[in-house]
Design an enzyme around this catalytic site. Structure first.
Site, PDB file in Angstrom:
ATOM      1  N   VAL A  55       0.907  -1.191   0.230  1.00 17.01           N
ATOM      2  CA  VAL A  55      -0.015  -0.042  -0.050  1.00 17.01           C
ATOM      3  C   VAL A  55       0.890   1.158  -0.063  1.00 17.01           C
ATOM      4  O   VAL A  55       0.384   2.335  -0.223  1.00 17.01           O
ATOM      5  CB  VAL A  55      -1.189   0.002   1.221  1.00 17.01           C
ATOM      6  CG1 VAL A  55      -1.976  -1.205   1.020  1.00 17.01           C
ATOM      7  CG2 VAL A  55      -0.368   0.051   2.536  1.00 17.01           C
ATOM      8  N   ASN A  77      -7.036  -2.668   5.471  1.00 13.24           N
ATOM      9  CA  ASN A  77      -6.828  -3.432   6.677  1.00 13.24           C
ATOM     10  C   ASN A  77      -5.191  -3.426   7.190  1.00 13.24           C
ATOM     11  O   ASN A  77      -4.598  -3.552   8.201  1.00 13.24           O
ATOM     12  CB  ASN A  77      -7.059  -4.970   6.536  1.00 13.24           C
ATOM     13  CG  ASN A  77      -6.660  -5.847   7.660  1.00 13.24           C
ATOM     14  OD1 ASN A  77      -7.158  -5.737   8.875  1.00 13.24           O
ATOM     15  ND2 ASN A  77      -5.716  -6.601   7.255  1.00 13.24           N
ATOM     16  N   SER A 126      -8.183   1.685  14.520  1.00 12.91           N
ATOM     17  CA  SER A 126      -7.758   1.237  15.997  1.00 12.91           C
ATOM     18  C   SER A 126      -8.226   1.931  17.225  1.00 12.91           C
ATOM     19  O   SER A 126      -8.544   3.184  16.872  1.00 12.91           O
ATOM     20  CB  SER A 126      -6.194   1.105  16.332  1.00 12.91           C
ATOM     21  OG  SER A 126      -5.816   0.885  17.453  1.00 12.91           O
ATOM     22  N   TYR A 139       2.568   4.741  16.094  1.00 15.83           N
ATOM     23  CA  TYR A 139       1.214   4.188  15.614  1.00 15.83           C
ATOM     24  C   TYR A 139       0.007   4.743  15.740  1.00 15.83           C
ATOM     25  O   TYR A 139      -0.969   4.910  15.052  1.00 15.83           O
ATOM     26  CB  TYR A 139       1.414   2.731  15.931  1.00 15.83           C
ATOM     27  CG  TYR A 139       0.146   1.660  15.719  1.00 15.83           C
ATOM     28  CD1 TYR A 139      -0.119   1.254  14.618  1.00 15.83           C
ATOM     29  CD2 TYR A 139      -1.004   1.542  16.807  1.00 15.83           C
ATOM     30  CE1 TYR A 139      -1.286   0.357  14.424  1.00 15.83           C
ATOM     31  CE2 TYR A 139      -1.886   0.663  16.894  1.00 15.83           C
ATOM     32  CZ  TYR A 139      -2.250   0.208  15.312  1.00 15.83           C
ATOM     33  OH  TYR A 139      -3.086  -0.712  15.261  1.00 15.83           O
ATOM     34  N   ALA A 140      -0.030   5.071  17.094  1.00 14.03           N
ATOM     35  CA  ALA A 140      -1.436   5.751  17.617  1.00 14.03           C
ATOM     36  C   ALA A 140      -1.618   7.077  16.815  1.00 14.03           C
ATOM     37  O   ALA A 140      -3.095   7.404  16.526  1.00 14.03           O
ATOM     38  CB  ALA A 140      -1.534   5.991  18.936  1.00 14.03           C
ATOM     39  N   SER A 142      -0.740   7.767  13.817  1.00 18.84           N
ATOM     40  CA  SER A 142      -1.091   7.434  12.288  1.00 18.84           C
ATOM     41  C   SER A 142      -2.556   6.863  12.277  1.00 18.84           C
ATOM     42  O   SER A 142      -3.348   6.981  11.133  1.00 18.84           O
ATOM     43  CB  SER A 142      -0.122   6.420  11.676  1.00 18.84           C
ATOM     44  OG  SER A 142      -0.364   5.041  12.415  1.00 18.84           O
ATOM     45  N   LYS A 143      -2.921   6.189  13.421  1.00 24.21           N
ATOM     46  CA  LYS A 143      -4.584   5.761  13.584  1.00 24.21           C
ATOM     47  C   LYS A 143      -5.232   6.785  13.810  1.00 24.21           C
ATOM     48  O   LYS A 143      -6.512   6.811  13.188  1.00 24.21           O
ATOM     49  CB  LYS A 143      -4.421   4.566  14.405  1.00 24.21           C
ATOM     50  CG  LYS A 143      -3.917   3.445  14.083  1.00 24.21           C
ATOM     51  CD  LYS A 143      -4.303   2.661  12.895  1.00 24.21           C
ATOM     52  CE  LYS A 143      -3.708   1.340  12.515  1.00 24.21           C
ATOM     53  NZ  LYS A 143      -4.547   0.599  11.456  1.00 24.21           N
TER      54      LYS A 143
HETATM   55  N1  LIG Z   1      -4.165  -6.786  16.367  1.00 26.68           N
HETATM   56  C1  LIG Z   1      -4.750  -5.909  17.114  1.00 26.68           C
HETATM   57  O1  LIG Z   1      -4.689  -5.819  18.398  1.00 26.68           O
HETATM   58  C2  LIG Z   1      -5.144  -4.524  16.257  1.00 26.68           C
HETATM   59  C3  LIG Z   1      -5.754  -3.597  16.961  1.00 26.68           C
HETATM   60  C4  LIG Z   1      -6.066  -2.565  16.637  1.00 26.68           C
HETATM   61  C5  LIG Z   1      -6.244  -2.500  15.163  1.00 26.68           C
HETATM   62  N2  LIG Z   1      -5.422  -3.347  14.236  1.00 26.68           N
HETATM   63  C6  LIG Z   1      -5.294  -3.252  12.771  1.00 26.68           C
HETATM   64  O2  LIG Z   1      -5.786  -4.247  12.272  1.00 26.68           O
HETATM   65  C7  LIG Z   1      -5.050  -4.407  10.975  1.00 26.68           C
HETATM   66  C8  LIG Z   1      -4.447  -5.723  10.847  1.00 26.68           C
HETATM   67  O3  LIG Z   1      -3.784  -5.927  11.920  1.00 26.68           O
HETATM   68  P1  LIG Z   1      -3.221  -7.363  12.543  1.00 26.68           P
HETATM   69  O4  LIG Z   1      -3.419  -7.293  13.741  1.00 26.68           O
HETATM   70  O5  LIG Z   1      -3.870  -8.117  11.561  1.00 26.68           O
HETATM   71  O6  LIG Z   1      -1.508  -7.297  12.211  1.00 26.68           O
HETATM   72  P2  LIG Z   1      -0.706  -8.164  11.566  1.00 26.68           P
HETATM   73  O7  LIG Z   1      -0.878  -9.726  11.990  1.00 26.68           O
HETATM   74  O8  LIG Z   1       0.680  -7.900  11.893  1.00 26.68           O
HETATM   75  O9  LIG Z   1      -0.897  -8.137   9.851  1.00 26.68           O
HETATM   76  C9  LIG Z   1      -0.565  -6.816   9.421  1.00 26.68           C
HETATM   77  C10 LIG Z   1      -0.928  -6.936   7.919  1.00 26.68           C
HETATM   78  O10 LIG Z   1      -0.700  -5.734   7.127  1.00 26.68           O
HETATM   79  C11 LIG Z   1       0.384  -6.073   6.308  1.00 26.68           C
HETATM   80  N3  LIG Z   1       1.299  -4.852   5.649  1.00 26.68           N
HETATM   81  C12 LIG Z   1       1.958  -4.367   6.607  1.00 26.68           C
HETATM   82  N4  LIG Z   1       2.541  -2.971   5.812  1.00 26.68           N
HETATM   83  C13 LIG Z   1       1.900  -3.481   4.561  1.00 26.68           C
HETATM   84  C14 LIG Z   1       2.088  -2.614   3.404  1.00 26.68           C
HETATM   85  N5  LIG Z   1       3.096  -1.714   3.228  1.00 26.68           N
HETATM   86  N6  LIG Z   1       1.667  -2.921   2.339  1.00 26.68           N
HETATM   87  C15 LIG Z   1       0.686  -3.950   2.445  1.00 26.68           C
HETATM   88  N7  LIG Z   1       0.573  -4.842   3.485  1.00 26.68           N
HETATM   89  C16 LIG Z   1       1.190  -4.249   4.604  1.00 26.68           C
HETATM   90  C17 LIG Z   1       1.122  -7.187   6.606  1.00 26.68           C
HETATM   91  O11 LIG Z   1       1.719  -7.903   5.366  1.00 26.68           O
HETATM   92  P3  LIG Z   1       3.231  -8.669   5.525  1.00 26.68           P
HETATM   93  O12 LIG Z   1       2.857 -10.094   6.128  1.00 26.68           O
HETATM   94  O13 LIG Z   1       3.827  -8.480   4.178  1.00 26.68           O
HETATM   95  O14 LIG Z   1       3.938  -7.878   6.458  1.00 26.68           O
HETATM   96  C18 LIG Z   1      -0.132  -7.935   7.077  1.00 26.68           C
HETATM   97  O15 LIG Z   1      -0.540  -8.764   6.084  1.00 26.68           O
HETATM   98  C19 LIG Z   1      -3.857  -3.140  11.016  1.00 26.68           C
HETATM   99  O16 LIG Z   1      -4.049  -2.078  10.339  1.00 26.68           O
HETATM  100  C20 LIG Z   1      -3.820  -3.006  12.587  1.00 26.68           C
HETATM  101  O17 LIG Z   1      -3.329  -1.575  12.826  1.00 26.68           O
HETATM  102  C21 LIG Z   1      -4.931  -4.479  14.870  1.00 26.68           C
END
Ligand SMILES: NC(=O)c1ccc[n+]([C@@H]2O[C@H](COP(=O)([O-])OP(=O)(O)OC[C@H]3O[C@@H](n4cnc5c(N)ncnc54)[C@H](OP(=O)(O)O)[C@@H]3O)[C@@H](O)[C@H]2O)c1
Length: 240
Positions: A55, A77, A126, A139-140, A142-143
């Site tokens: 992205v 996402n 988030s 991170y916070a 940016s969110k």
């Molecule tokens: N887990 C939580 O507690 C939580 C809470 C609030 C919000 N969120 C949000 O939920 C979303 C998904 O997070 P998650 O928990 O599933 O985290 P995750 O397991 O770390 O997965 C992150 C995903 O984003 C992809 N990504 C990172 N940089 C990217 C880029 N430049 N272009 C395309 N894809 C990219 C990663 O791909 P790669 O495998 O290639 O790195 C991976 O598929 C995020 O936006 C996160 O901020 C998560």
């Protein structure tokens, strides 16, 4: 909006919540899921089309938009979270590049298709957009910016029939929260709640037990009231 029969694009689809969203979309009978990933992906379900999509890459975003003929739901996402203490500009830049500008860039590229389908944008933000955890302040920030972007897009795109949802996700059990010993929701339950929220027309989706506990206060609170009041300026100007 029902998910059944729709065409959906999920960014960051190879693991965590993104992977669960692909599985959940398939379970709800989508016609096609475009799974945006940085690396190549193979999926056993024929309805999944892998899509190379970093992205932060304008070229990949453009190529992805050219490959897709129609789209009903875009789920922004993909995200990155770094531990930092705001002493390094690089952490802020990297967080903004993915979480803010990535979301913005992908959204702009797919807006013509979403306008044509009167579709929906779902930004996985988030709950830290509302209150930072100072272990990951960049991170916070940016969110918070991505959430504000979501609120403005909601107002700006309402006239075009495109719905814009924010997901105020709380702690979820993925790689991103590895090492945090706190109660976490499963990515599968979060993915279900996100699509439930879209189907029920909830503009702000609180997809886990932690954030559900603040949902009612948020929806009836002063900030939400101000968002609606400010959005009305756009509607009033368009009408005039
Ligand atoms: N887990 C939580 O507690 C939580 C809470 C609030 C919000 N969120 C949000 O939920 C979303 C998904 O997070 P998650 O928990 O599933 O985290 P995750 O397991 O770390 O997965 C992150 C995903 O984003 C992809 N990504 C990172 N940089 C990217 C880029 N430049 N272009 C395309 N894809 C990219 C990663 O791909 P790669 O495998 O290639 O790195 C991976 O598929 C995020 O936006 C996160 O901020 C998560």
């Amino acid at each position: 909006m029902s998910i059944y029969g729709k065409t959906v694009l999920v960014t960051g689809a190879n693991r965590g919540i993104g992977q669960a969203l692909v599985t959940e979309a398939l379970a709800r009978g989508v016609q096609r899921v475009y799974a945006g990933t940085r690396r190549s992906l193979v999926h056993s379900d024929q309805r999944v089309t892998p899509l190379r999509l970093d992205v932060t890459s304008d070229a990949q975003i453009r190529a992805a938009a050219e490959e897709i003929g129609s789209l009903d739901i875009l789920v922004n996402n993909a995200g990155v979270a770094l531990y930092d203490d705001l002493t390094e500009r690089a952490a802020l830049e990297q967080s903004l590049a993915v979480n803010l500008f990535g979301t913005w860039g992908v959204t702009q590229a797919f807006l013509p298709l979403l306008t044509r389908s009167a579709g929906a944008i779902v930004n996985n933000v988030s709950v830290m957009a509302l209150a930072p955890l100072p272990l990951t302040p960049a991170y916070a920030i940016s969110k918070a910016a991505a959430f504000n972007l979501t609120q403005s897009l909601r107002a700006l795109l309402a006239g075009r029939g495109v719905r814009v949802h924010a997901v105020l996700t709380g702690p979820t059990d993925t790689d991103m929260t590895r090492g945090f010993e706190i109660p976490k929701a499963s990515p599968e339950s979060v993915a279900r709640a996100i699509f439930d929220g879209v189907e029920n027309g909830e503009e702000d989706i609180f997809p886990d037990p932690m954030t559900q506990s603040i949902a009612e206060a948020w929806r009836t609170g002063v900030v939400k009231a101000m968002e609606r009041q400010n959005a009305a300026f756009v509607t009033d100007r368009a009408a005039a």
